[in-house]
Design a protein around this motif. Structure first.
Motif, PDB file in Angstrom:
ATOM      1  N   SER A  50      -0.451   7.530   7.920  1.00 32.03           N
ATOM      2  CA  SER A  50      -1.829   8.342   8.753  1.00 32.03           C
ATOM      3  C   SER A  50      -2.850   8.320   7.882  1.00 32.03           C
ATOM      4  N   ASP A  51      -2.717   8.094   6.312  1.00 34.95           N
ATOM      5  CA  ASP A  51      -3.888   8.002   5.592  1.00 34.95           C
ATOM      6  C   ASP A  51      -4.381   6.503   5.079  1.00 34.95           C
ATOM      7  N   VAL A  52      -3.282   5.816   5.499  1.00 33.73           N
ATOM      8  CA  VAL A  52      -3.611   4.410   5.338  1.00 33.73           C
ATOM      9  C   VAL A  52      -4.177   3.535   6.397  1.00 33.73           C
ATOM     10  N   ARG A  53      -3.958   4.176   7.522  1.00 38.74           N
ATOM     11  CA  ARG A  53      -4.252   3.329   8.817  1.00 38.74           C
ATOM     12  C   ARG A  53      -5.842   2.944   8.892  1.00 38.74           C
ATOM     13  N   MET A  62       0.861  -1.228  -0.103  1.00 35.58           N
ATOM     14  CA  MET A  62       0.079   0.086   0.020  1.00 35.58           C
ATOM     15  C   MET A  62       0.888   1.231   0.059  1.00 35.58           C
ATOM     16  N   ILE A  63       0.917   2.142  -1.000  1.00 27.04           N
ATOM     17  CA  ILE A  63       1.714   3.312  -1.056  1.00 27.04           C
ATOM     18  C   ILE A  63       1.041   4.414  -0.632  1.00 27.04           C
ATOM     19  N   GLY A  64       1.540   5.146   0.427  1.00 22.24           N
ATOM     20  CA  GLY A  64       0.922   6.439   1.071  1.00 22.24           C
ATOM     21  C   GLY A  64       1.265   6.561   2.549  1.00 22.24           C
ATOM     22  N   ASN A  65       1.113   7.492   2.982  1.00 16.78           N
ATOM     23  CA  ASN A  65       1.534   7.864   4.416  1.00 16.78           C
ATOM     24  C   ASN A  65       0.732   6.846   5.263  1.00 16.78           C
TER      25      ASN A  65
END
Length: 367
Positions: A120-123, A115-118
């Motif tokens: 804090s955005d993914v959790r 999963m590509i991303g910060n």
């Protein structure tokens, strides 16, 4: 292998430059990591591709039923050690280019999702809890990617919510009071002499911690079951893993001039200094790196849930790939301190496992 870029911001916030283009092309072509290292003998290539990076996890007794969340997976330096041993591995990585390198590198893994991303955005999109969460060279960057007032504490609290009740968090990080910094190495992340020792970290930037500071953060986050391990010379290229149950002896710590990415001073003989530190019982405070395994106080992870605990591991990684081994010392949960230890030699190659065990001291509590 699955890749999900829905949470990517559209640009990568960090990079090693042209080296990453080289790595991406090589992995896309399916080239062997060691071949690429031989052709391009520079630190960034070695750091991202060396199989020595997996040593930090290769001794941990993962099970084929385990699910793992790897945060900050980078170019996949330790991802392979996880997909080979666990049921499912979910990687979260901010850089799309590094994620693609990881994806091509492990293209045949049917138990891997990237999963590509910060984080804090993914959790909040993660729909399950995990047996393990790994932060290998990641925890020190917590303040860079969140607006929390106390980012390192908040990060641990967020991760705790993603662990199963018996789940474990694994953190590998430099010790800001590591002996190498006193001896003349620059702070690993900022490249300044003595910056960690003097605790001169900028607010909102990268920072590492001493052992007491780490313990305080873990306990404040509710991760009150924890155990410290001590990778030597450090966690990046670990050759030996010590623990509070199996500490080094005088004369063992002699491979100290191992910084490959920056100049350093030579202020004293580290091997002699280690001998004095060991004799004074202070090795844990001055270890160059920590590997911390932590869980909430709801579990019994170091007793019934862990009947056999690895307390020491030494890697013979200088051999050809087919003959590399790890020697482990195992402590039984039914015993006190050093009772009932095993010495094991382990070699894994293409799912072939060869293991020999030698009883060093017979445990009277086992039949």
């Amino acid at each position: 292998m699955k890749i999900d870029d829905r949470y990517h911001s559209g640009r990568d916030h960090y990079s090693d430059g042209d080296v990453e283009d080289l790595l991406l092309e090589a992995m896309r072509e399916g080239r062997a990591a060691q071949e690429v290292i031989r052709e391009h003998p520079v630190w960034p290539v070695f750091y991202h591709l060396s199989d020595l990076r997996e040593n930090i996890l290769n001794w941990i007794p993962f099970q084929k039923t385990d699910t793992v969340l790897e945060i900050g997976a980078g170019c996949g330096a330790v991802t392979g050690a996880l997909v080979a041993r666990c049921k499912e591995v979910v990687c979260v990585e901010l850089s799309k280019k590094r994620s693609l390198i990881n994806a091509y590198r492990h293209r045949n893994a049917n138990n891997l999702e990237i999963m590509i991303g910060n984080f804090s955005d993914v959790r909040d999109r993660l729909d399950r809890k995990f047996d393990y969460i790994t932060l290998i060279g990641v925890y020190e960057y917590a303040a860079l990617y969140t607006k929390e007032e106390h980012p390192h504490l908040a990060f641990l609290q967020q991760l705790k919510k993603l662990l199963k009740p018996e789940g474990r968090l694994i953190i590998a990080i430099e010790n800001r009071l590591g002996l190498k910094y006193f001896a003349g190495c620059k702070e690993d992340h900022l490249g300044v002499y003595f910056q960690g020792i003097e605790n001169q970290y900028a607010k909102g930037g990268v920072r590492t911690f001493g052992r007491t500071e780490m313990i305080r953060l873990l306990e404040e986050a509710g991760l009150r079951e924890y155990q410290f391990y001590y990778p030597y010379p450090d966690y990046k290229l670990a050759q030996t893993i010590y623990s509070d149950d199996y500490l080094p002896k005088k004369g063992e710590l002699v491979q100290n001039i191992r910084n490959f990415d920056a100049d350093r001073l030579l202020l004293f003989d580290e091997s002699k200094a280690w001998d004095g530190i060991i004799q004074a019982g202070l090795f844990a405070e001055f270890s160059n790196s920590f590997l911390v395994m932590a869980s909430s106080d709801q579990t019994k992870m170091f007793a019934e849930a862990q009947p056999e605990k690895v307390v020491f591991a030494k890697f013979a990684s200088e051999r050809a790939a087919d003959y590399q081994i790890v020697t482990e010392m195992i402590q039984y949960g039914c015993c006190k301190n050093d009772c009932g230890q095993n010495k094991a030699k382990l070699c894994e190659k293409d799912h072939l496992q060869i293991k020999q065990s030698y009883m060093l001291k017979r445990c009277t509590n086992r039949t």
